[in-house]
Design an enzyme around this catalytic site. Sequence first.
Site, short mmCIF file in Angstrom:
data_model
loop_
_atom_site.label_atom_id
_atom_site.label_comp_id
_atom_site.label_asym_id
_atom_site.label_seq_id
_atom_site.Cartn_x
_atom_site.Cartn_y
_atom_site.Cartn_z
N LYS A 114 0.85 -1.18 0.00
CA LYS A 114 0.00 0.00 0.00
C LYS A 114 0.89 1.24 0.00
O LYS A 114 2.00 1.14 0.52
CB LYS A 114 -0.95 0.03 1.19
CG LYS A 114 -0.37 -0.27 2.57
CD LYS A 114 0.82 0.45 3.11
CE LYS A 114 0.68 1.93 3.34
NZ LYS A 114 1.95 2.53 3.87
N TYR A 199 -4.36 3.96 6.50
CA TYR A 199 -4.82 2.90 7.42
C TYR A 199 -6.16 3.30 8.05
O TYR A 199 -7.05 2.47 8.21
CB TYR A 199 -3.79 2.63 8.51
CG TYR A 199 -2.60 1.86 8.03
CD1 TYR A 199 -2.59 0.47 8.04
CD2 TYR A 199 -1.48 2.51 7.53
CE1 TYR A 199 -1.51 -0.25 7.58
CE2 TYR A 199 -0.38 1.80 7.07
CZ TYR A 199 -0.40 0.42 7.09
OH TYR A 199 0.67 -0.30 6.63
P1 NAD Z 1 12.39 1.72 2.09
O1 NAD Z 1 12.79 3.13 2.14
O2 NAD Z 1 12.86 0.82 3.17
O3 NAD Z 1 12.83 1.16 0.66
C1 NAD Z 1 12.38 -0.05 0.07
C2 NAD Z 1 13.29 -0.41 -1.08
O4 NAD Z 1 13.23 0.55 -2.12
C3 NAD Z 1 14.77 -0.48 -0.67
O5 NAD Z 1 15.34 -1.59 -1.33
C4 NAD Z 1 15.33 0.81 -1.16
O6 NAD Z 1 16.71 0.72 -1.45
C5 NAD Z 1 14.52 1.02 -2.43
N1 NAD Z 1 14.46 2.43 -2.83
C6 NAD Z 1 14.35 3.49 -2.02
N2 NAD Z 1 14.33 4.63 -2.76
C7 NAD Z 1 14.43 4.23 -4.05
C8 NAD Z 1 14.44 4.91 -5.29
N3 NAD Z 1 14.37 6.24 -5.34
N4 NAD Z 1 14.54 4.18 -6.41
C9 NAD Z 1 14.59 2.84 -6.37
N5 NAD Z 1 14.58 2.13 -5.22
C10 NAD Z 1 14.50 2.82 -4.09
O7 NAD Z 1 10.81 1.66 1.97
P2 NAD Z 1 9.78 0.77 2.75
O8 NAD Z 1 9.52 1.38 4.06
O9 NAD Z 1 10.17 -0.66 2.68
O10 NAD Z 1 8.49 1.01 1.84
C11 NAD Z 1 8.30 0.34 0.61
C12 NAD Z 1 6.80 0.18 0.36
O11 NAD Z 1 6.26 -0.59 1.43
C13 NAD Z 1 6.03 1.48 0.31
O12 NAD Z 1 5.03 1.38 -0.66
C14 NAD Z 1 5.42 1.59 1.71
O13 NAD Z 1 4.21 2.32 1.72
C15 NAD Z 1 5.20 0.15 2.04
N6 NAD Z 1 5.24 -0.12 3.47
C16 NAD Z 1 4.22 -0.83 4.03
C17 NAD Z 1 4.22 -1.12 5.37
C18 NAD Z 1 3.13 -1.97 5.95
O14 NAD Z 1 2.99 -2.02 7.18
N7 NAD Z 1 2.36 -2.66 5.14
C19 NAD Z 1 5.27 -0.68 6.20
C20 NAD Z 1 6.31 0.03 5.61
C21 NAD Z 1 6.29 0.30 4.24
#
Ligand code: NAD
Length: 367
Positions: A114, A199
């Site tokens: 999401k 959420y």
């Molecule tokens: P993050 O910042 O930890 O990054 C995730 C990945 O994307 C990493 O591998 C990072 O290197 C890469 N990344 C970051 N910036 C980038 C860019 N500009 N270009 C290419 N790759 C890039 O992010 P996250 O917190 O894991 O979030 C990722 C997704 O998961 C989002 O859509 C977020 O909304 C979602 N999320 C959901 C939950 C949940 O509880 N369901 C929790 C956290 C995140």
Amino acid sequence: MPQKPDITPPEAQDQRVGFALVGIGKLTAEELIPAARTSEHARVAALVSGEADHARGFARALGLTDGDAYAYEQFDELANRDDVQAVYIVLPNSLHREYATRAARMGKHVLCEKPLGVNAEDAQAIVDACKGAGVLLMTAYRCQYTPEHWAARDAVRGGTLGELRLLHSIHAQVEDDPEAWRLKRDLAGGGPLPDVGIYSLNTLRFITGQEPEWVFATQHQPAEDPRFREVEASMSALLGFPGGVSATIQTSYAAHSTGTLRVMGEKGSLLMDPAFPYDGLKLSVSSEDGTHEPAFPEYDQFTLEFDHFARCIRRGDTPWTPGEEGVQDHVIMDALYESARTGQVVRLPAHTNRDAFRGTKPQLSQK
Ligand code: NAD
């Protein structure tokens, strides 16, 4: 027609649905990989990251080979992997569409974090790509897979609270890194609303099964704060649900971590606080019978999500939270931003069916 069994036994590792995890950030490393280990129907078969080295480290730790680790540029090579049936997209929001579309083109089912996209048009393109390719698409709304949220929904839908009147939810946290992708409009699509406020919105829609008919919102974007040059710091919204049910939602990237949900009916109320963390959710239901704080068995939200999607793939079922569920949140969030910009109430298309955008009910326990 024969009834599908409610409970399917755990499968041997090589029989489980193989997932490629795309994006190895905090969520993947700390939640999804451990959750996949306890899944009964899913397994991690491949990992895709910005740097192949990063993916290789995780692959080895999982007992996979270096050949199971891919850089983003090698993503399309997953087409050759028959043991990868699904791709789980865990990337910044604006990248969901590109990777979902490429995964669908390879015939892989798509589980997408999401928010599904950066706006309704973007999210709809993901739905269309998956439909066109004949693959399943699930939006990873983990709070629609917790026993606590289902118990809240049962209390609301089962009449324990009497006629529904008022709904309220806050989801806030402090985002203090001005360079975070979550604060860049192009990557995130917005500020706290699509990241944490979603959420509140999604849960109110889930527990009522209904869709708002109109919205009104205000937002605060302090120009002097370098964190909020591109996105809102806070938003407060009023949403009108059918039958005069009134909801308020507040979200912020500049307020102490809070996640709460309150539902008031004519004869009772419920409080979930905290309502949105990965564990430790607390539900309290007050009605004519007194106040109850039900206990729930331990579970992992992400494991339940993996298992649900894996079962849907096996059976050809529509997931409980398909792409359409993700699009509908974007339709409402687009309307909230429009209202905040124009200062006007924005009306939304009517949906009279309950759970208008949802699919097959999930099984909530692992056993
Ligand atoms: P993050 O910042 O930890 O990054 C995730 C990945 O994307 C990493 O591998 C990072 O290197 C890469 N990344 C970051 N910036 C980038 C860019 N500009 N270009 C290419 N790759 C890039 O992010 P996250 O917190 O894991 O979030 C990722 C997704 O998961 C989002 O859509 C977020 O909304 C979602 N999320 C959901 C939950 C949940 O509880 N369901 C929790 C956290 C995140």
